[in-house]
Write an enzyme that holds these catalytic residues in place. Structure first.
Site, PDB file in Angstrom:
ATOM      1  N   ASP A 201      -0.426  11.833  10.634  1.00 55.29           N
ATOM      2  CA  ASP A 201       0.438  11.018  11.506  1.00 55.29           C
ATOM      3  C   ASP A 201       1.894  11.407  11.250  1.00 55.29           C
ATOM      4  O   ASP A 201       2.753  10.555  11.008  1.00 55.29           O
ATOM      5  CB  ASP A 201       0.216   9.536  11.209  1.00 55.29           C
ATOM      6  CG  ASP A 201       0.814   8.622  12.280  1.00 55.29           C
ATOM      7  OD1 ASP A 201       0.957   9.057  13.435  1.00 55.29           O
ATOM      8  OD2 ASP A 201       1.134   7.467  11.961  1.00 55.29           O
ATOM      9  N   ASN A 206       7.782   8.771  10.044  1.00 59.31           N
ATOM     10  CA  ASN A 206       7.153   8.881   8.729  1.00 59.31           C
ATOM     11  C   ASN A 206       7.832   9.925   7.849  1.00 59.31           C
ATOM     12  O   ASN A 206       7.244  10.418   6.877  1.00 59.31           O
ATOM     13  CB  ASN A 206       5.661   9.206   8.877  1.00 59.31           C
ATOM     14  CG  ASN A 206       4.834   7.961   9.151  1.00 59.31           C
ATOM     15  OD1 ASN A 206       5.234   6.854   8.799  1.00 59.31           O
ATOM     16  ND2 ASN A 206       3.693   8.134   9.791  1.00 59.31           N
ATOM     17  N   ASP A 217       3.614   7.458   4.020  1.00 52.92           N
ATOM     18  CA  ASP A 217       2.475   6.917   4.767  1.00 52.92           C
ATOM     19  C   ASP A 217       1.397   7.945   5.087  1.00 52.92           C
ATOM     20  O   ASP A 217       1.335   8.506   6.188  1.00 52.92           O
ATOM     21  CB  ASP A 217       2.954   6.264   6.064  1.00 52.92           C
ATOM     22  CG  ASP A 217       1.881   5.370   6.662  1.00 52.92           C
ATOM     23  OD1 ASP A 217       0.819   5.201   6.032  1.00 52.92           O
ATOM     24  OD2 ASP A 217       2.109   4.833   7.767  1.00 52.92           O
TER      25      ASP A 217
END
Length: 328
Positions: A201, A206, A217
């Site tokens: 992701d 992030n 994360d």
């Protein structure tokens, strides 16, 4: 799993304090809730003035073995000098349990916002992605899943068909757009693509900047094609995206070889992300945090717009894929 556990209704401040106390952590500040829909994340300071973040994982999303794989990956990356948030080890463990909740502690690491239009920062990120994937190629996740059509397209399609959130009058057209997207992605998805452990992701939100990138994360880490960690960093028109892609890939290849053939997966992966993300919100609608955060999901105009967006992505999938210049 009870409904109250799913909604985090039993995760009150006393529960959090007790969970931390069991691990020898005594809070000397309040609990500051951080932005997280999937899990519950809080920042605090302990009695020794050390700043932490505690993450309580959503029950039923990942099991203990899958979370421990994420933590092991983070530790491997840190050992390979990749800057990221690594879970705190207490008594030889990084994952703990209290009253049915799995949780982990992380050092609280601040930073500035990653600048998506800064090619120098993008070059740094590309270099570290190459290092992340260099580590990721050593082995596969054994418990976490792989990117694939079933989870990202077919399961969401079944969810949409049964969902009462989609207005009945608009559902046929919406499902038709989903079916068209699935039909367009399926022949373009390569089941034989090389899979490796990914961040999963890697969008700008992030990445923090602290004299260089800091990755946070790994909650969505899984096996997948390397380009999955690249395409979400691209923005702007096609010319701008090509410049960004060339910047990332040139830096990336200082540490890892980039498979140019994976560029054909950028738009299929984007389509899969679009469908999966919408399904994620629909799936979490019974969590009280979601209706208040995504109220537009109950508007007919949203579903008309989503139908148009999916149809537009079908058109994009039929265009030639983004490519590097011949020098690469």
């Amino acid at each position: 799993m009870t409904a109250s556990a799913f909604h985090f209704q039993t995760l009150n401040p006393d529960t959090i304090l007790d969970a931390l106390f069991e691990q020898g952590i005594r809070i000397d500040s309040g609990l500051t809730a951080l932005n997280s829909y999937e899990n519950r994340v809080y920042q605090f300071t302990d009695e020794e003035r050390r700043r932490y973040v505690v993450k309580f994982y959503r029950p039923g999303r990942w099991n203990a073995a899958q979370i421990e794989e994420e933590h092991q990956f983070a530790q491997e990356l840190a050992a390979d000098d990749v800057p990221l948030a690594v879970p705190v080890t207490i008594g030889g463990k990084t994952l703990f349990e209290h009253q049915g909740f799995l949780f982990a502690l992380f050092p609280s690491l601040g930073g500035r916002q990653y600048e998506t239009d800064n090619l120098q920062q993008m070059e740094w990120v590309g270099r570290y992605l190459g290092r992340i994937h260099q580590t990721g190629r050593r082995r596969h996740f054994m418990h976490r899943p792989c990117f694939g059509l079933q989870e990202y397209l077919l399961d969401p399609r079944a969810l949409f068909e049964s969902s009462l959130l989609i207005p009945a009058a608009l559902k046929p057209a919406f499902l038709h757009s989903v079916d068209a997207l699935i039909a367009a992605v399926t022949p373009r998805w390569d089941e034989n693509v090389t899979m490796l452990r990914l961040h999963g992701d890697c969008h700008p939100g992030n990445i923090l900047w602290r004299d260089g990138p800091l990755f946070v994360d790994l909650d969505d880490a899984r096996n997948g094609p390397a380009v999955q960690d690249v395409w979400m960093l691209l923005n702007g028109d096609r010319k701008e995206q090509r410049i960004q892609l060339e910047t990332i890939v040139e830096a990336y290849e200082e540490f890892s070889s980039f498979e140019v053939k994976e560029l054909t997966l950028i738009e299929p992966l984007r389509a899969m992300r679009m469908v999966w993300y919408l399904a994620w919100i629909v799936r979490r609608w019974d969590d009280p945090a979601f209706p208040g955060s995504f109220p537009w999901l109950q508007d007919e105009d949203f579903w008309r717009g989503q139908t148009a967006t999916f149809n537009e992505q079908v058109r994009v999938l039929n265009e030639p894929p983004l490519q590097l210049t011949p020098m690469y």
